[in-house]
Design an enzyme around this catalytic site. Structure first.
Site, PDB file in Angstrom:
ATOM      1  N   LYS A 188     -28.379 -13.863  36.005  1.00 65.40           N
ATOM      2  CA  LYS A 188     -27.559 -13.361  34.899  1.00 65.40           C
ATOM      3  C   LYS A 188     -27.252 -11.890  35.078  1.00 65.40           C
ATOM      4  O   LYS A 188     -26.260 -11.391  34.579  1.00 65.40           O
ATOM      5  CB  LYS A 188     -28.319 -13.513  33.572  1.00 65.40           C
ATOM      6  CG  LYS A 188     -28.627 -14.924  33.153  1.00 65.40           C
ATOM      7  CD  LYS A 188     -29.245 -14.908  31.743  1.00 65.40           C
ATOM      8  CE  LYS A 188     -29.750 -16.266  31.318  1.00 65.40           C
ATOM      9  NZ  LYS A 188     -31.215 -16.325  31.205  1.00 65.40           N
ATOM     10  N   LYS A 206     -38.016  -6.593  38.523  1.00 69.03           N
ATOM     11  CA  LYS A 206     -37.255  -6.080  37.377  1.00 69.03           C
ATOM     12  C   LYS A 206     -37.575  -4.624  37.093  1.00 69.03           C
ATOM     13  O   LYS A 206     -36.695  -3.859  36.703  1.00 69.03           O
ATOM     14  CB  LYS A 206     -37.517  -6.927  36.126  1.00 69.03           C
ATOM     15  CG  LYS A 206     -36.824  -8.271  36.190  1.00 69.03           C
ATOM     16  CD  LYS A 206     -36.713  -8.921  34.827  1.00 69.03           C
ATOM     17  CE  LYS A 206     -35.890 -10.186  34.908  1.00 69.03           C
ATOM     18  NZ  LYS A 206     -35.957 -11.010  33.720  1.00 69.03           N
ATOM     19  N   LYS A 266     -31.194 -15.053  44.491  1.00 67.26           N
ATOM     20  CA  LYS A 266     -30.909 -16.179  43.581  1.00 67.26           C
ATOM     21  C   LYS A 266     -29.741 -15.834  42.664  1.00 67.26           C
ATOM     22  O   LYS A 266     -29.477 -14.658  42.384  1.00 67.26           O
ATOM     23  CB  LYS A 266     -32.156 -16.566  42.790  1.00 67.26           C
ATOM     24  CG  LYS A 266     -32.562 -15.591  41.743  1.00 67.26           C
ATOM     25  CD  LYS A 266     -33.636 -16.151  40.820  1.00 67.26           C
ATOM     26  CE  LYS A 266     -33.832 -15.102  39.726  1.00 67.26           C
ATOM     27  NZ  LYS A 266     -34.881 -15.222  38.835  1.00 67.26           N
TER      28      LYS A 266
HETATM   29  P1  TYM Z   1     -34.300 -17.576  32.375  1.00 67.09           P
HETATM   30  O1  TYM Z   1     -33.640 -17.331  31.069  1.00 67.09           O
HETATM   31  O2  TYM Z   1     -34.214 -16.523  33.415  1.00 67.09           O
HETATM   32  O3  TYM Z   1     -33.759 -18.913  33.014  1.00 67.09           O
HETATM   33  C1  TYM Z   1     -33.729 -20.137  32.283  1.00 67.09           C
HETATM   34  C2  TYM Z   1     -34.057 -21.310  33.178  1.00 67.09           C
HETATM   35  O4  TYM Z   1     -33.111 -21.350  34.276  1.00 67.09           O
HETATM   36  C3  TYM Z   1     -33.818 -21.380  35.517  1.00 67.09           C
HETATM   37  N1  TYM Z   1     -33.055 -20.619  36.505  1.00 67.09           N
HETATM   38  C4  TYM Z   1     -32.662 -21.117  37.681  1.00 67.09           C
HETATM   39  N2  TYM Z   1     -32.831 -22.321  38.252  1.00 67.09           N
HETATM   40  C5  TYM Z   1     -32.276 -22.515  39.474  1.00 67.09           C
HETATM   41  N3  TYM Z   1     -31.581 -21.547  40.143  1.00 67.09           N
HETATM   42  C6  TYM Z   1     -31.391 -20.325  39.613  1.00 67.09           C
HETATM   43  N4  TYM Z   1     -30.704 -19.406  40.252  1.00 67.09           N
HETATM   44  C7  TYM Z   1     -31.945 -20.059  38.329  1.00 67.09           C
HETATM   45  N5  TYM Z   1     -31.954 -18.972  37.503  1.00 67.09           N
HETATM   46  C8  TYM Z   1     -32.638 -19.334  36.403  1.00 67.09           C
HETATM   47  C9  TYM Z   1     -35.153 -20.711  35.218  1.00 67.09           C
HETATM   48  O5  TYM Z   1     -36.143 -21.082  36.155  1.00 67.09           O
HETATM   49  C10 TYM Z   1     -35.445 -21.196  33.824  1.00 67.09           C
HETATM   50  O6  TYM Z   1     -36.033 -22.478  33.860  1.00 67.09           O
HETATM   51  N6  TYM Z   1     -39.135 -16.697  31.441  1.00 67.09           N
HETATM   52  C11 TYM Z   1     -38.100 -17.701  31.355  1.00 67.09           C
HETATM   53  C12 TYM Z   1     -37.841 -18.214  29.963  1.00 67.09           C
HETATM   54  C13 TYM Z   1     -39.074 -18.662  29.218  1.00 67.09           C
HETATM   55  C14 TYM Z   1     -39.747 -19.890  29.419  1.00 67.09           C
HETATM   56  C15 TYM Z   1     -40.815 -19.878  28.489  1.00 67.09           C
HETATM   57  C16 TYM Z   1     -39.558 -20.968  30.290  1.00 67.09           C
HETATM   58  C17 TYM Z   1     -39.706 -17.986  28.246  1.00 67.09           C
HETATM   59  N7  TYM Z   1     -40.777 -18.713  27.793  1.00 67.09           N
HETATM   60  C18 TYM Z   1     -41.721 -20.927  28.425  1.00 67.09           C
HETATM   61  C19 TYM Z   1     -40.469 -22.031  30.191  1.00 67.09           C
HETATM   62  C20 TYM Z   1     -41.538 -22.007  29.271  1.00 67.09           C
HETATM   63  C21 TYM Z   1     -36.790 -17.082  31.859  1.00 67.09           C
HETATM   64  O7  TYM Z   1     -36.624 -15.888  31.891  1.00 67.09           O
HETATM   65  O8  TYM Z   1     -35.828 -17.974  32.143  1.00 67.09           O
END
Ligand code: TYM
Length: 335
Positions: free
Chosen positions: A197, A111, A194
């Site tokens: 967003k 990032k 992957k």
């Molecule tokens: P974020 O917002 O990027 O994504 C949310 C969830 O979606 C999953 N994900 C995917 N799974 C499969 N294939 C993909 N291409 C894909 N893109 C995203 C992510 O693995 C996630 O589960 N840091 C985290 C959010 C967070 C969090 C937490 C998660 C903040 N605090 C505490 C668990 C526990 C994030 O940016 O997710």
């Protein structure tokens, strides 16, 4: 006590990867665990967010969770900034985690890119906030997609170091829960990236708000190769785009890839894509209808988030109190 915590960032473009890799699994886990699901707005601002857009995305992500089947009465759904325990515990973890640990985080490297000097301090410390999210509730299990694995390893290291430093057995060592056929959904344009967003190409992802025509168009245009579908999983060797479409189908239909191949092996991709697009539309459209209904009634979503935040505070308050006690902060007994 087993407690689930997980979160999604409200940064727009909630997509099929978020649904299949995370939210759908949450819905399934809620019968067996006490769950806390969070719209992580504090994480979102580690990169610039337009304020009205952030507000809209926060409601959209909450609506998606509820529309997908998360029960906000039985479990807790809230947005992170309403509960100060996250920011408080993150500061404490800033003093527990080491610079070297955070410097190794691949997501930060990706990032921040070449422009590290200009990345926010928050982006660097992001995994500490994530550890705080989970541990402010002594969460034990964290259902996420594959891309969050390294961050959860760091959360384990932080819990362990805190426990060791203070000679306590206080924080649990969290277990990642990474399940299903779609733990890493890839871009529809490039099977080595992957689905994300932030990808500038709209054709790289299926958004949760895409209508049936958009879904069909994106799947039709998805990159594949000229070969037919193989008879077994091994036939996807060196064919990441083909493997990705198959994994999406298997996840949507709740079957193993081998089961799907026993039906479609030998078919042309043009035929398979038509089936995939029908399945995606059939699976997503009831969720999308419900999302639209919820987004049109923001008062209900706001009430859910407010009520969830109150219940989340009630759980985290005594935990933060104990943390202060362990560290040696003076405090009034009922704070
Ligand atoms: P974020 O917002 O990027 O994504 C949310 C969830 O979606 C999953 N994900 C995917 N799974 C499969 N294939 C993909 N291409 C894909 N893109 C995203 C992510 O693995 C996630 O589960 N840091 C985290 C959010 C967070 C969090 C937490 C998660 C903040 N605090 C505490 C668990 C526990 C994030 O940016 O997710």
């Amino acid at each position: 006590m087993q407690r689930i915590f997980s979160g999604v960032q409200p940064t727009g473009n909630l997509h099929l990867g978020n649904y299949l890799g995370a939210i759908r699994n949450w819905v399934r886990l809620q019968d067996d665990y006490e769950c806390i699901f969070c719209v992580v707005d504090l994480h979102a601002i580690t990169a610039w967010q337009d304020p009205p857009q952030l507000r809209a995305s926060t409601r959209e992500v909450a609506a998606a969770m509820i529309a997908a089947g998360v029960d906000p009465k039985k479990h807790i759904v809230f947005n992170q900034s309403q509960v100060s325990a996250h920011a408080e515990l993150a500061w404490i973890f800033n003093c527990v985690a080491r610079m070297g640990w955070l410097s190794r985080m691949t997501q930060f490297k990706e990032k921040a890119g070449k422009n590290r000097e200009n990345a926010s301090v928050g982006l660097f410390a992001y995994p500490n906030l994530m550890a705080a999210d989970i541990l402010a509730y002594k969460g034990t299990h964290v259902p996420v997609g594959e891309d969050q694995k390294q961050h959860l390893e760091l959360a384990r290291d932080i819990a362990q170091k805190f426990n060791n430093d203070f000679g306590v057995d206080f924080f649990p060592i969290v277990e990642p829960v990474i399940t299903g056929e779609a733990t890493r959904v890839m871009s529809l344009r490039d099977g080595s990236n992957k689905m994300s967003k932030s990808d500038p190409s709209e054709y790289s992802r299926i958004n949760m708000v895409d209508d049936a025509d958009e879904i069909a168009r994106k799947i039709r245009k998805a990159k594949t190769d000229p070969e037919a579908l193989p008879d077994s999983k091994e036939g996807f060797e060196g064919r990441p785009e083909a493997a990705n479409l198959m994994a999406i189908y298997a996840a949507l239909s709740d079957e193993s890839v081998d089961d799907v191949l026993s039906r479609f092996g030998g078919e042309q991709f043009s035929t398979f894509k038509q089936h995939l697009s029908d399945l995606a539309v059939a699976t997503l459209s009831p969720i999308q209808d419900e999302m639209r209904r919820l987004i049109a009634a923001p008062d209900y979503v706001d009430d859910v988030l407010r009520d969830g935040a109150e219940r989340a505070r009630a759980i985290s308050r005594p935990i933060i109190h104990d943390v202060h006690e362990i560290i040696g902060f003076l405090q009034s007994p009922n704070a």
